[in-house]
Scaffold this motif. Structure first.
Motif, PDB file in Angstrom:
ATOM      1  N   ALA A  30      -3.919  -3.492  -7.950  1.00  0.00           N
ATOM      2  CA  ALA A  30      -3.339  -2.297  -8.568  1.00  0.00           C
ATOM      3  C   ALA A  30      -3.836  -1.018  -7.911  1.00  0.00           C
ATOM      4  O   ALA A  30      -3.130  -0.010  -7.883  1.00  0.00           O
ATOM      5  N   ALA A  31      -5.064  -1.045  -7.402  1.00  0.00           N
ATOM      6  CA  ALA A  31      -5.678   0.160  -6.836  1.00  0.00           C
ATOM      7  C   ALA A  31      -6.826  -0.260  -5.937  1.00  0.00           C
ATOM      8  O   ALA A  31      -7.365  -1.364  -6.079  1.00  0.00           O
ATOM      9  N   PRO A  32      -7.233   0.615  -5.026  1.00  0.00           N
ATOM     10  CA  PRO A  32      -8.369   0.262  -4.167  1.00  0.00           C
ATOM     11  C   PRO A  32      -9.625   0.029  -5.002  1.00  0.00           C
ATOM     12  O   PRO A  32      -9.862   0.755  -5.976  1.00  0.00           O
ATOM     13  N   ASP A  34     -13.355   0.229  -6.310  1.00  0.00           N
ATOM     14  CA  ASP A  34     -14.480   1.145  -6.186  1.00  0.00           C
ATOM     15  C   ASP A  34     -15.746   0.344  -5.894  1.00  0.00           C
ATOM     16  O   ASP A  34     -15.706  -0.886  -5.767  1.00  0.00           O
ATOM     17  N   GLU A  71     -10.077   1.690   0.554  1.00  0.00           N
ATOM     18  CA  GLU A  71      -8.965   2.586   0.213  1.00  0.00           C
ATOM     19  C   GLU A  71      -8.017   2.756   1.391  1.00  0.00           C
ATOM     20  O   GLU A  71      -6.787   2.735   1.219  1.00  0.00           O
ATOM     21  N   PHE A  74      -6.023  -0.459   1.601  1.00  0.00           N
ATOM     22  CA  PHE A  74      -5.047  -0.529   0.512  1.00  0.00           C
ATOM     23  C   PHE A  74      -3.843   0.365   0.817  1.00  0.00           C
ATOM     24  O   PHE A  74      -2.691  -0.050   0.661  1.00  0.00           O
ATOM     25  N   ASN A  75      -4.122   1.590   1.256  1.00  0.00           N
ATOM     26  CA  ASN A  75      -3.039   2.528   1.537  1.00  0.00           C
ATOM     27  C   ASN A  75      -2.157   2.030   2.680  1.00  0.00           C
ATOM     28  O   ASN A  75      -0.926   2.138   2.617  1.00  0.00           O
ATOM     29  N   ILE A  79       0.987   1.476   0.612  1.00  0.00           N
ATOM     30  CA  ILE A  79       1.537   2.820   0.426  1.00  0.00           C
ATOM     31  C   ILE A  79       2.101   3.343   1.737  1.00  0.00           C
ATOM     32  O   ILE A  79       3.304   3.510   1.898  1.00  0.00           O
ATOM     33  N   VAL A 121       1.820   4.364 -15.918  1.00  0.00           N
ATOM     34  CA  VAL A 121       2.244   3.503 -14.813  1.00  0.00           C
ATOM     35  C   VAL A 121       3.701   3.797 -14.493  1.00  0.00           C
ATOM     36  O   VAL A 121       4.562   3.751 -15.366  1.00  0.00           O
ATOM     37  N   GLU A 123       5.247   2.563 -11.406  1.00  0.00           N
ATOM     38  CA  GLU A 123       5.820   1.559 -10.511  1.00  0.00           C
ATOM     39  C   GLU A 123       6.732   0.615 -11.284  1.00  0.00           C
ATOM     40  O   GLU A 123       6.534   0.392 -12.479  1.00  0.00           O
TER      41      GLU A 123
END
Length: 203
Positions: A30-32, A34, A71, A74-75, A79, A121, A123
């Motif tokens: 869902a996201a990079p 941390d 990150e 992921f991008n 993305i 959200v 998406e």
């Protein structure tokens, strides 16, 4: 996804572990990640099974991965400039286009199960991270009563089984994948295990 109830404490250990792994895949897709999540992944240990070896590999990569690098990866994967290397949506994998019939069918099944998209959200709901989260929630009863194995199988066969294995294989071999190559390996093996388990229940 919005939550309508807390997890049921009577869920068996095997199902709880399945849900935990679905949750993990949903979180990291869902996201990079941390530093906290990277540390958690780095602390995982595997065994000699295919999934155990994939988890061990993921842990080794996480130990040498910094959040900034994760990150960037992921991008680049999801993305990009205009679009990432991969489009992690059921509609795209099944039809070649976004926002197609698989998304409409998923929304119908979500409504029938009382699953709603979280307000923050934006998406389409048929992205891989959301589907992993939905499966986890169904297993432990986050959206009401825990789903029966037959209901889990029906949802999986409609919305995950036809394409998730292909996605994870693509993620495993993607040009920009480093940490996510190991996530792809673990996801691919896990999907194979789920497919076989559901097949055995049918038998």
């Amino acid at each position: 996804m919005a939550q309508t109830s807390t997890a049921n404490p009577t869920i068996g250990e095997e199902d709880r572990l399945r849900a935990d792994f679905y949750n993990f895949l949903g979180l990291i897709l869902a996201a990079p990640p941390d530093q906290i999540l990277l540390n958690q992944v780095a602390g995982l240990s595997g065994d000699e099974s295919d999934l155990g070896q994939a988890i061990g590999s993921m842990a080794r990569v996480a130990r040498v991965t910094k959040p900034a690098a994760a990150e960037r990866e992921f991008n680049a994967l999801f993305i990009g400039l205009g679009r990432g290397e991969l489009l992690p949506y059921a509609s795209y994998y099944l039809t070649g286009f976004l926002n197609e019939k698989p998304l409409a069918q998923l929304r119908q099944d979500m409504a029938a199960r009382g699953i709603t998209r979280a307000q923050n959200v934006y998406e389409p709901e048929d992205n891989i991270a959301s589907l992993m989260e939905m499966m986890a929630g169904m297993i432990v009863g986050r959206f009401g009563k825990p789903a029966t194995l037959d209901d889990q199988k029906t949802f999986w066969a409609r919305h995950i089984g036809p394409w998730a294995g292909h996605f994870f294989t693509d993620l495993e071999g993607a040009e920009n994948s480093v940490l996510y190559a190991s996530v792809g390996s673990a996801g691919r093996v896990f999907m194979e295990i789920e497919r076989e388990a559901f097949r055995m229940t049918a038998a």
